[in-house]
Design a protein around this motif. Structure first.
Motif, short mmCIF file in Angstrom:
data_model
loop_
_atom_site.label_atom_id
_atom_site.label_comp_id
_atom_site.label_asym_id
_atom_site.label_seq_id
_atom_site.Cartn_x
_atom_site.Cartn_y
_atom_site.Cartn_z
N ASN A 129 0.83 -1.22 0.00
CA ASN A 129 0.00 0.00 0.00
C ASN A 129 0.86 1.26 0.00
OD1 ASN A 129 0.83 -0.59 2.66
ND2 ASN A 129 -0.90 0.49 3.55
N ARG A 161 -3.76 -1.74 -5.25
CA ARG A 161 -3.13 -2.48 -4.13
C ARG A 161 -3.41 -1.78 -2.81
NH1 ARG A 161 1.41 -2.77 -7.53
NH2 ARG A 161 2.47 -1.19 -6.26
N HIS A 164 -7.19 -2.28 -1.81
CA HIS A 164 -7.50 -3.64 -1.38
C HIS A 164 -6.80 -3.99 -0.07
CE1 HIS A 164 -8.44 -4.58 -5.87
NE2 HIS A 164 -9.50 -4.13 -5.21
N TYR A 165 -5.54 -3.60 0.06
CA TYR A 165 -4.81 -3.91 1.31
C TYR A 165 -5.45 -3.22 2.50
CZ TYR A 165 -1.07 -4.25 4.76
OH TYR A 165 -0.35 -4.51 5.90
N GLU A 167 -8.59 -2.25 2.87
CA GLU A 167 -9.87 -2.90 3.18
C GLU A 167 -9.65 -4.26 3.83
OE1 GLU A 167 -11.87 -3.03 -0.56
OE2 GLU A 167 -12.72 -1.01 -0.34
N ASP A 168 -8.72 -5.04 3.29
CA ASP A 168 -8.51 -6.40 3.79
C ASP A 168 -7.86 -6.43 5.17
OD1 ASP A 168 -9.58 -7.27 1.42
OD2 ASP A 168 -7.65 -7.84 0.52
N THR A 169 -7.02 -5.44 5.45
CA THR A 169 -6.24 -5.47 6.69
C THR A 169 -6.86 -4.63 7.79
OG1 THR A 169 -4.27 -5.64 5.28
CG2 THR A 169 -3.90 -5.17 7.62
N ALA A 174 -11.92 -7.36 9.06
CA ALA A 174 -10.58 -7.83 9.43
C ALA A 174 -10.27 -7.50 10.89
CB ALA A 174 -9.53 -7.19 8.51
N ASP A 177 -12.23 -9.83 13.14
CA ASP A 177 -11.61 -11.15 13.18
C ASP A 177 -10.41 -11.17 14.12
OD1 ASP A 177 -13.41 -12.25 11.45
OD2 ASP A 177 -12.12 -12.11 9.67
#
Length: 209
Positions: A129, A161, A164-165, A167-169, A174, A177
């Motif tokens: 990122n 990148r 997405h990074y 949002e995912d992290t 996330a 979790d």
């Protein structure tokens, strides 16, 4: 106003010494091509120093101080910029915390070029990122920024990148979790999970009960 032609860099935050904006204007901007622009949002005690650096290098057309701007304008700045710059410098007793502005930029698909310092490293995954570069190294910043000039494909890929990074992290699923994992470990073992260290084993933890 619309983004200028060429590459647009931006920084956001309270303008204090550790943010490194004055250093960046003084040491990096004069070495970048004339079509690289830098817009800075936020007020603070360093504004006079930054303005002096702009005047010293005759950068007024390329470096704009926007002052404090509302959130909707801030989002437009992130989305309009090509790269987010966080050129922090080490300042004794004034460390950078978790880089929230880096997350905001990432949510808008704006990759970062940032100094490898403190809380910045908790947000930037180098080459994913954004890029982590040596603090107070003009060469490192110039090289990282120049790699994207006149390369729209690389810039588009970096933007995807970053989005997405982030949002995912750092998105809520996330983060949730991560909390659930910690809570499950606490419930099972009575201790939080050991930190992920490879150099040395974690210190012994006393189990509950």
């Amino acid at each position: 106003s619309p983004p200028p032609d060429g590459l647009l860099l931006c920084s956001v935050g309270r303008q204090v010494e550790r943010k490194g904006t004055a250093w960046f204007v003084d040491a990096v901007m004069p070495r970048l091509p004339a079509d690289v622009h830098y817009w800075v949002a936020g007020d603070g005690p360093e504004l006079d120093t930054i303005e002096a650096a702009i005047a010293r290098h005759d950068l007024a057309p390329r470096v704009r101080l926007l002052g404090r701007i509302p959130n909707d304008t801030l989002g437009a700045l992130y989305r309009g910029a090509d790269l987010f710059v966080m050129p922090n410098v080490p300042v004794e007793d004034d460390m950078e915390g978790f880089g929230i502005v880096l997350l905001e930029a990432g949510q808008c698909g704006t990759p970062a070029v940032a100094a490898r310092l403190e809380g910045i490293q908790d947000v930037i995954a180098d080459g994913v990122n954004g890029h982590l570069v040596a603090p107070q190294s003009p060469d490192a910043f110039v090289d990282a920024i120049a790699a994207y000039r006149n390369d729209s494909e690389a810039l588009d890929a970096a933007a995807q990148r970053a989005l997405h990074y982030t949002e995912d992290t750092f998105g809520w699923p996330a983060v949730a979790d991560t909390y659930l994992s910690v809570l499950r470990t606490l419930w099972r073992q009575g201790t939080p999970p050991a930190p992920d260290t490879t150099d040395h084993p974690p210190a012994h933890s006393r189990t509950a009960g």
